[in-house]
Motif scaffolding. Structure first.
Motif, PDB file in Angstrom:
ATOM      1  N   TYR A  56      84.072  18.858  62.832  1.00  0.00           N
ATOM      2  CA  TYR A  56      83.121  19.258  63.869  1.00  0.00           C
ATOM      3  C   TYR A  56      83.577  20.566  64.501  1.00  0.00           C
ATOM      4  O   TYR A  56      84.763  20.749  64.788  1.00  0.00           O
ATOM      5  N   ILE A  57      82.623  21.487  64.681  1.00  0.00           N
ATOM      6  CA  ILE A  57      82.925  22.729  65.380  1.00  0.00           C
ATOM      7  C   ILE A  57      81.729  23.092  66.238  1.00  0.00           C
ATOM      8  O   ILE A  57      80.578  22.866  65.854  1.00  0.00           O
ATOM      9  N   SER A  58      81.994  23.601  67.447  1.00  0.00           N
ATOM     10  CA  SER A  58      80.902  23.968  68.349  1.00  0.00           C
ATOM     11  C   SER A  58      81.266  25.223  69.118  1.00  0.00           C
ATOM     12  O   SER A  58      82.447  25.516  69.352  1.00  0.00           O
ATOM     13  N   ARG A  69      82.865  28.625  75.484  1.00  0.00           N
ATOM     14  CA  ARG A  69      83.747  27.539  75.039  1.00  0.00           C
ATOM     15  C   ARG A  69      83.645  27.406  73.533  1.00  0.00           C
ATOM     16  O   ARG A  69      82.545  27.352  72.973  1.00  0.00           O
ATOM     17  N   LEU A  70      84.797  27.348  72.896  1.00  0.00           N
ATOM     18  CA  LEU A  70      84.878  27.124  71.458  1.00  0.00           C
ATOM     19  C   LEU A  70      85.708  25.873  71.222  1.00  0.00           C
ATOM     20  O   LEU A  70      86.802  25.733  71.779  1.00  0.00           O
ATOM     21  N   MET A  71      85.167  24.969  70.425  1.00  0.00           N
ATOM     22  CA  MET A  71      85.855  23.699  70.216  1.00  0.00           C
ATOM     23  C   MET A  71      85.736  23.276  68.753  1.00  0.00           C
ATOM     24  O   MET A  71      84.703  23.493  68.108  1.00  0.00           O
ATOM     25  N   GLY A  72      86.796  22.665  68.213  1.00  0.00           N
ATOM     26  CA  GLY A  72      86.751  22.181  66.843  1.00  0.00           C
ATOM     27  C   GLY A  72      87.622  20.960  66.629  1.00  0.00           C
ATOM     28  O   GLY A  72      88.658  20.800  67.289  1.00  0.00           O
ATOM     29  N   ILE A  99      93.221  17.369  63.709  1.00  0.00           N
ATOM     30  CA  ILE A  99      93.598  18.253  64.800  1.00  0.00           C
ATOM     31  C   ILE A  99      92.341  18.612  65.579  1.00  0.00           C
ATOM     32  O   ILE A  99      91.230  18.624  65.032  1.00  0.00           O
ATOM     33  N   ALA A 100      92.515  18.891  66.856  1.00  0.00           N
ATOM     34  CA  ALA A 100      91.400  19.293  67.715  1.00  0.00           C
ATOM     35  C   ALA A 100      91.894  20.369  68.667  1.00  0.00           C
ATOM     36  O   ALA A 100      93.071  20.380  69.059  1.00  0.00           O
ATOM     37  N   SER A 101      90.999  21.273  69.026  1.00  0.00           N
ATOM     38  CA  SER A 101      91.384  22.351  69.926  1.00  0.00           C
ATOM     39  C   SER A 101      90.162  22.844  70.687  1.00  0.00           C
ATOM     40  O   SER A 101      89.030  22.732  70.207  1.00  0.00           O
ATOM     41  N   GLU A 102      90.390  23.366  71.868  1.00  0.00           N
ATOM     42  CA  GLU A 102      89.311  23.979  72.640  1.00  0.00           C
ATOM     43  C   GLU A 102      89.846  25.178  73.412  1.00  0.00           C
ATOM     44  O   GLU A 102      91.004  25.211  73.838  1.00  0.00           O
ATOM     45  N   LEU A 103      88.968  26.162  73.584  1.00  0.00           N
ATOM     46  CA  LEU A 103      89.227  27.311  74.437  1.00  0.00           C
ATOM     47  C   LEU A 103      88.054  27.432  75.391  1.00  0.00           C
ATOM     48  O   LEU A 103      86.905  27.541  74.961  1.00  0.00           O
ATOM     49  N   SER A 104      88.345  27.386  76.713  1.00  0.00           N
ATOM     50  CA  SER A 104      87.296  27.469  77.730  1.00  0.00           C
ATOM     51  C   SER A 104      87.550  28.670  78.625  1.00  0.00           C
ATOM     52  O   SER A 104      88.682  28.880  79.090  1.00  0.00           O
ATOM     53  N   LEU A 105      86.490  29.424  78.882  1.00  0.00           N
ATOM     54  CA  LEU A 105      86.568  30.607  79.726  1.00  0.00           C
ATOM     55  C   LEU A 105      85.359  30.626  80.659  1.00  0.00           C
ATOM     56  O   LEU A 105      84.242  30.341  80.230  1.00  0.00           O
TER      57      LEU A 105
END
Length: 742
Positions: A231-233, A243-246, A260-266
């Motif tokens: 999943y990627i959004s 926000r980028l999330m996967g 694995i999962a990761s997110e970047l929020s700004l």
């Protein structure tokens, strides 16, 4: 001969009553499914499948009807045959859309939590702010740029950041004891919302496996063990929000899996001074099936966040036009924080009825926060900005043995859990200092090192006889508090110890599989800050909480569930450490009385409706009438929504949350204004793509998210003023989101 016949009759009777159905449950991909409810409609006896999908159901005979259900799967009904009693059953569950009819009303202490899980699965958490809002009656508020832990309200408490609610993630504690900012400080921003699988909760003091801070209740988040799909959004919206999330599978075999999962929020937020908020999360989880029905799970995660903040603003500055609602008196507030976690969970299934669960964790945590609540009250030249700082290493472990389906005579089933564990916090350089512009330390108000150890053991038992279920339990906690004051002119390293035993007793009466009554009672506690403990020579350091709940759960049809309870909570006198001022502030006894009511209705296959209303009347016991209000404690809250799914290619929901006006001080002379806010989201799915629109504050309501009665002085004021200071709630806020599943 008579003796032989008697013995034979006794043995035959034992065999008749010892009959059971056993087996394993799998999904269509031949993976075991745990926590499946297996319910005997004839005897009202139930059990759950283990991590290996195994189960056994006692006191079962030919022609009994067994109901098998779990959220996300089509329910199954089995009429027991003689072959089922002789041979283990293999059951395959088919995937299905989330529906209320997949939850059965069974005699469990946290049965209500199972129904609320429908809310969670039907409308998954879309942001870190939504995680705790899923708990009925729990309200949160943010007041420091998005990076600080939210303020929590539950059962007539202003819980601050977690003093009276116990929070965990897969056994990893979230609450921070003796924290630089406040006791029980709980920052859940290290959890990536899309990785949440379920939310388990309980209100009150009635759960032996839940320890420190479990007075108003507990919330336990469960993370996904494995992914069905990658999943990627990507998300973008107002206020420079991105926000980028996967989430990605990296291993999937019969014996092991990993993702694995990761997110970047700004975001800059809606404020005149940009928040410059950034957060990054990285998590990895590995599962391995060992020989002998054992499973090992290793979770690694890292989180870090940085932000600027506008802080709480005084109403008078808006009234005279000095600033607008999204302005600031001191926009140099802000902070940064990080947390790295290593979590190991091990499960050993001995047989269908016995298992061990063991957890161990290490967490490295850093925190720095700059705030200014009073502006120029104490320092008319430089201002009153403060810095709160700490570096913390937390380690701990626990193990729980569970034994189910023990027969005590012909009519009674018995099960128990026995657990032991410990937690150790080593906190260095816990600091409160007076600063200027986040750069210069003007003077120290407090500085020291903290060591705190909590060891514990509990025994949780359950007797089921006929329509009654009795759950007596007890927990014992031992604490050692140690504080080295680095500002003392001489070496000062003080230690105190304390032990507390908390008994609990819960009773359930099930009229049938549609109606049950419950009576819960028990003692709980929250520990006080180590600095309080040593300052008061160990007195009143583990104040007790006494609670009781009388209520009912009703599921008259497969599509409707109702809950109601009348509750009471009494807290002993305690000392409170005010982290913003480095002072010990005594508070007296308090009591709260309240009513909870909720309804959940599967109106149509694609439409789900829910609402909860919670009322609490809380007062200080030792103070006279009119001076005994509990500041910021809400009396009336409500939350609910309309959720739709599989309406063609569309899904989404309309949700609301409400909190009434409440006293901001002990005299109710200053009032914190309530609010009613609605959020909306809609999703359109085409093949593997989902396109979403998310709107917070749909009707652009002007509301105050957090409020405090604070005495402050502005730069040009002669005298201080005591009035409401608040953080404005988010205005109409729209974001777009595109997600791809593969």
């Amino acid at each position: 001969m008579k003796h032989y016949l008697s013995v034979a009759f006794i043995l035959l009777t034992c065999i008749m009553y010892a009959q059971q159905v056993s087996g394993k449950i799998f999904n269509t991909e031949n993976k075991p499914v745990e926590e499946v409810s297996i319910f005997n409609k004839s005897t009202q006896i139930h059990t759950h499948s283990s991590t290996t999908g195994s189960f056994s159901l006692n006191k079962t005979k030919v022609s009994d009807t067994i109901y098998i259900s779990r959220l996300g799967y089509e329910p199954r009904t089995i009429v027991v045959t003689q072959d089922n009693l002789n041979t283990p059953i293999i059951i395959t569950l088919n995937d299905a859309n989330i529906s209320l009819n997949q939850v059965r009303l069974v005699a469990e202490i946290n049965a209500f939590s199972k129904f609320v899980d429908v809310d969670v699965q039907a409308s998954p958490v879309k942001s870190s702010q939504e995680i705790l809002r899923k708990v009925p009656g729990l309200i949160i508020g943010q007041h420091a740029g998005g990076g600080k832990a939210e303020q929590i309200f539950l059962r007539g408490f202003d819980i601050d950041h977690g003093t009276d609610v116990n929070l965990t993630v897969d056994g990893l504690p979230v609450n921070m004891v003796s924290h630089a900012h406040g006791q029980g400080y709980s920052d859940l921003h290290f959890v990536i919302p899309e990785t949440i699988d379920n939310i388990n909760f309980g209100k009150g003091t009635y759960y032996a496996d839940q320890g420190n801070f479990t007075t108003a209740g507990y919330v336990s988040l469960g993370l996904k063990e494995r992914l069905n799909n990658n999943y990627i959004s990507i998300e973008a919206g107002q206020f420079n929000t991105n926000r980028l999330m996967g989430m990605f599978n990296v291993l999937d075999t019969d014996k092991s899996s990993a993702y694995i999962a990761s997110e970047l929020s700004l975001t800059d937020g809606p404020f005149d001074s940009p928040q410059n908020f950034s957060r990054i999360n990285v998590m990895g989880r590995y599962n391995y099936k060992l020989a002998g029905d054992q499973e090992l799970s290793l979770t690694l995660s890292h989180f870090q966040s940085k932000w600027d903040a506008s802080g709480q603003i005084p109403q008078r500055a808006i009234d005279d036009g000095s600033i607008d609602r999204f302005g600031a008196i001191d926009d140099t507030e802000g902070g940064e924080t990080s947390r790295t976690n290593v979590l190991l969970n091990h499960t050993k299934v001995i047989d269908n009825d016995k298992s061990f669960k063991t957890s161990a964790y290490v967490s490295q945590y850093n925190f720095e926060l700059f705030s200014n609540f009073t502006f120029y009250l104490d320092d008319p030249i430089n201002g009153d900005q403060i810095r709160q700082f700490e570096e913390r290493l937390t380690t701990g472990a626990s193990t729980v043995y569970e034994h189910r389906n023990i027969e005590l005579g012909q009519n009674t089933l018995f099960k128990y859990q026995a657990g032991v564990g410990f937690r150790y916090d080593n906190v260095d350089d816990v600091e409160l200092s007076h600063t200027l512009n986040r750069k210069t330390i003007l003077d120290y108000k407090a500085l020291g090192d903290i060591d705190e150890v909590n060891t514990y053991a509990f025994l949780n038992t359950e007797f089921k006889t006929g329509k009654w279920t009795f759950n007596p339990s007890a927990r014992i906690d031992y604490f050692k508090f140690q504080y080295e004051d680095k500002l003392s002119q001489t070496y000062s390293d003080k230690a105190e110890t304390k032990m507390r035993v908390n008994p609990k007793m819960n009773t359930i009466y099930s009229f049938n599989d549609k109606v049950q009554l419950f009576l819960k009672a028990g003692m709980g506690f929250h520990s006080n800050d180590t600095r309080v403990v040593v300052a008061n020579n160990g007195k009143s350091i583990l104040p007790a909480a006494y609670g009781a709940d009388l209520g009912t759960l009703i599921k008259p049809t497969d599509k409707l569930a109702l809950n109601a309870s009348l509750w009471y909570l009494f807290l002993e006198q305690e000392f409170v450490y005010v982290g913003d001022a480095a002072i010990v502030e005594p508070s007296g006894k308090s009591q709260r009385l309240g009513i909870d009511f909720g309804a959940r209705y599967q109106a149509l296959d694609w439409l789900y409706i829910y609402a909860d209303v919670n009322y609490a009347h809380g007062r200080s016991v030792d103070d006279p009438d009119g001076e005994n209000y509990i500041p910021l404690a809400p009396d009336l809250t409500s939350a609910g929504g309309l959720l739709f799914d599989n309406l063609g290619r569309f899904s989404g929901g309309l949700n609301y949350r409400y909190i009434d006006d409440r006293p901001a001080n002990e005299y109710n002379s200053i009032v914190a204004e309530g609010y009613f806010v609605s959020d909306f989201n809609v999703n359109y799915t085409l093949n593997n793509w989902t396109y979403s629109i998310i709107i917070e504050n749909l009707f652009n309501t002007e509301w105050n998210e957090t409020q405090f009665a604070t005495e402050s002085r502005l730069y040009d004021e002669v005298a201080p003023v005591d009035e409401i200071h608040f953080t404005p709630g988010t205005p109409f806020y729209i974001r777009g989101k595109i997600a791809f599943t593969f």
